[in-house]
Scaffold this motif. Structure first.
Motif, PDB file in Angstrom:
ATOM      1  N   PRO A   1     -13.394  49.808  47.765  1.00 29.14           N
ATOM      2  CA  PRO A   1     -14.841  49.694  47.467  1.00 29.14           C
ATOM      3  C   PRO A   1     -15.667  50.738  48.194  1.00 29.14           C
ATOM      4  N   ILE A   2     -15.292  51.034  49.449  1.00 27.39           N
ATOM      5  CA  ILE A   2     -16.047  52.036  50.208  1.00 27.39           C
ATOM      6  C   ILE A   2     -15.836  53.418  49.603  1.00 27.39           C
TER       7      ILE A   2
ATOM      8  N   LEU B   1     -19.220  57.768  44.268  1.00 28.51           N
ATOM      9  CA  LEU B   1     -20.236  57.577  43.223  1.00 28.51           C
ATOM     10  C   LEU B   1     -21.622  57.942  43.749  1.00 28.51           C
ATOM     11  N   GLY B   2     -21.914  57.491  44.986  1.00 27.73           N
ATOM     12  CA  GLY B   2     -23.217  57.763  45.583  1.00 27.73           C
ATOM     13  C   GLY B   2     -23.487  59.255  45.690  1.00 27.73           C
ATOM     14  N   ILE B   3     -22.491  59.990  46.148  1.00 26.74           N
ATOM     15  CA  ILE B   3     -22.691  61.432  46.327  1.00 26.74           C
ATOM     16  C   ILE B   3     -22.810  62.126  44.983  1.00 26.74           C
ATOM     17  N   GLN B   4     -22.002  61.671  44.018  1.00 26.10           N
ATOM     18  CA  GLN B   4     -22.076  62.314  42.701  1.00 26.10           C
ATOM     19  C   GLN B   4     -23.386  62.010  41.999  1.00 26.10           C
TER      20      GLN B   4
ATOM     21  N   VAL C   1     -23.760  49.261  48.667  1.00 31.71           N
ATOM     22  CA  VAL C   1     -23.121  48.376  47.689  1.00 31.71           C
ATOM     23  C   VAL C   1     -21.637  48.259  48.014  1.00 31.71           C
ATOM     24  N   GLY C   2     -21.004  49.408  48.297  1.00 30.87           N
ATOM     25  CA  GLY C   2     -19.596  49.411  48.664  1.00 30.87           C
ATOM     26  C   GLY C   2     -19.342  48.619  49.929  1.00 30.87           C
ATOM     27  N   LEU C   3     -20.249  48.746  50.891  1.00 25.94           N
ATOM     28  CA  LEU C   3     -20.095  48.040  52.163  1.00 25.94           C
ATOM     29  C   LEU C   3     -20.089  46.524  51.961  1.00 25.94           C
TER      30      LEU C   3
END
Lengths: 265, 258
Positions: free
Chosen positions: B137-138, B144-147, B182-184
């Motif tokens: 998940p992380i 995804l966040g960076i992209q 979200v991943g966290l």
């Protein structure tokens, strides 16, 4: 417009284009395009652009969408490189950033306060309390002195563009490149922003290059209007109207007509 | 929002659990719910008190929490690092992403037999499973966040003379942060889930072990107590993550009114 000033209208459609009359001895040159062309793959976007701009001039670049006017601005700001010809910039002055770019969108960092966003314009120029002080000063000039510590998301569209303008100006640029920055604003806010821009330009005397599709905006603000059509300069017109200019005056309307004729003629 | 009204808003969330517990107690007292199926809340509370006094509960919670956090730290930091690397470098992404996506589709709990063969029932086994569960998940959300960072902002940063370091810390990382959170939160859920399963199957200490021991001796109250504590620990982890989120995403319109 008196008939005599029609001599200022020159068509660049028939090559070779004459170089713009000498920039007077005391006037320094801000930048010059010499035979600049730009191709993306097989598509020629700009072709043989010659444009010599003295320091401090306000130039408006007009054209239909896709005519290459934004590309011209991106070349000027160093965001793209020309595929042919050369681009000369005037000497860099101490304490000034060379070229600043104002985008069509405000492009503020949503996670930075208004003043921090303005400080982005001082990257590599100033930092710490000095940067903050200068950022606050310029925020005052664009009329947002009390919004410094707010998030950009609470500002209106016009206020966001004011912050973007402050960010562009805080480093005292020699050249300010504006890519239709007022295009997305409502008509009244746009006029307000035009007046703000003119006032700051008169005070700071940087060279301004405004890309726009609004002919009225161009003749209201610029010393000189350049019309680009199919990658070439189709018209290079001086706007010898004293400031402050009255919007909707017959003089401006006549100039506007000349430009529209060239765009659609 | 003031402290008091926030407290009020939070209190609403607790109304339902309290009602359920009250109904449960009443059902047990009335004899509707036999004690060997589900003991009354009061019996569970008694077990809680007994185990607290003996120190067993605190010790087991401590052991489990330490395992969870250690596994989270290992898996989370590897996932974060790889997510950053693959978000920033096309080469790194080309090299590793396909492999990672394949591994991602294996349920990590399916590795339990293999992990027991490798590590026995020692600490490494739990640490490995938690780290593996937390990793994806992380990783996925950091990438995804960076992209999804607005390329217009990145261009703006470049035009205004930011070097790579400034660009990363002032534009890319803050832009990726909502997705990373979200991943966290997602990985914290997986962290507890994995740990409980691993401890239930193979452990000699920890909450899962305590529950399994209690089952051997038919101490249903202790089994139920363990389950409740899992729920509370999970909620606690999630609340901490949300607090962090609120503190660091104050700029985000979603966090500006509450």
């Amino acid at each position: 417009m008196p008939a005599a000033s029609l001599t200022a209208v020159r068509s660049f459609v028939e090559a070779p284009a004459p170089v713009r009359p000498a920039i007077s001895a005391e006037g320094r040159r801000a930048f010059a395009f010499k035979g600049v062309g730009k191709r993306f793959g097989d598509e020629t976007v700009l072709d043989g652009i010659d444009l010599d701009v003295p320091a401090g001039q306000f130039v408006a670049v007009i054209g239909k969408s896709g005519c290459g006017k934004s590309t011209l601005l991106r070349l000027l700001a160093g965001l793209d490189r020309p595929t042919s010809g050369s681009l000369t910039l005037g000497a860099e002055e101490q304490g000034h950033s060379r070229t600043r770019f104002m985008f069509q969108e405000p492009r503020l960092l949503p996670w930075a306060s208004v003043v921090k966003n303005v400080e982005v314009g001082l990257t590599g120029i100033a930092s710490g309390t000095d940067a903050r002080r200068r950022a606050l000063d310029i925020l005052g000039e664009v009329g947002l002195p009390d919004r410094a510590d707010e998030w950009p998301s609470v500002l209106s569209g016009g206020q966001k563009q004011r912050v973007a303008l402050a960010r562009a100006l805080v480093g005292h640029p020699q050249i300010l490149a504006l890519d239709e920055p007022l295009g997305a604003l409502d008509a009244l806010t746009r006029i307000e922003m035009q007046q703000l821009l003119e006032r700051i330009w008169l005070a700071q005397k940087f060279t301004a290059v405004l890309v726009t599709h609004d002919v009225a905006e161009a003749v209201a603000l610029a010393d000189r209007v350049v019309v680009i059509s199919e990658g070439k300069i189709a018209l290079d017109l001086d706007v010898p109207v004293a400031r402050p200019r009255r919007r909707g005056s017959a003089e401006l309307a006549r100039l506007e007509g000349t430009i529209l004729d060239r765009l659609f003629g | 929002m003031s402290f008091l009204s926030r407290l009020q808003a939070n209190a609403i969330g607790w109304v339902l659990p309290i009602l359920v517990i009250a109904g449960w107690e009443a059902a047990s007292r009335a004899g509707v719910m036999p004690a060997n199926v589900l003991p009354a809340p009061s019996a569970v509370a008694e077990a809680f008190w007994r185990l607290t006094l003996s120190g067993e509960l605190i010790r087991n919670i401590g052991v489990s929490t330490a395992r969870a956090l250690a596994g989270f730290a290992v898996g989370g930091s590897i996932g974060f690092a790889l997510g950053l690397a693959n978000g920033l470098s096309r080469l790194s992404r080309g090299l590793t992403d396909t492999t990672l996506q394949m591994i991602r589709n294996i349920p990590h709990l399916a590795l339990i037999p293999l992990v027991i063969l490798w590590f026995g029932i020692d600490e490494e086994a739990k640490l490995f499973l938690v780290a593996l569960g937390v990793f994806f998940p992380i990783y996925v959300n950091t990438l995804l966040g960076i992209q999804s960072v607005d390329p217009q902002l990145v261009e703006m940063g470049r035009v205004y003379g930011m070097d790579r370091r400034a660009l990363f810390f002032r534009v890319i990382l803050p832009g990726a942060l909502p997705a990373i959170f979200v991943g966290l939160r997602y990985s914290l859920g997986i962290m507890w889930l994995t740990l409980i399963v691993a401890e239930t199957i193979s452990a000699s200490s920890g909450l899962g072990y305590m529950a399994m021991q209690a089952r051997e001796f038919l101490l249903i109250d202790v089994v139920v107590l363990s389950i409740l504590i899992y729920a509370l620990l999970g909620k606690l982890a999630d609340s901490l993550a949300r607090l962090l989120e609120r503190l660091s995403l104050g700029w985000h319109p979603a966090f500006q009114n509450g």
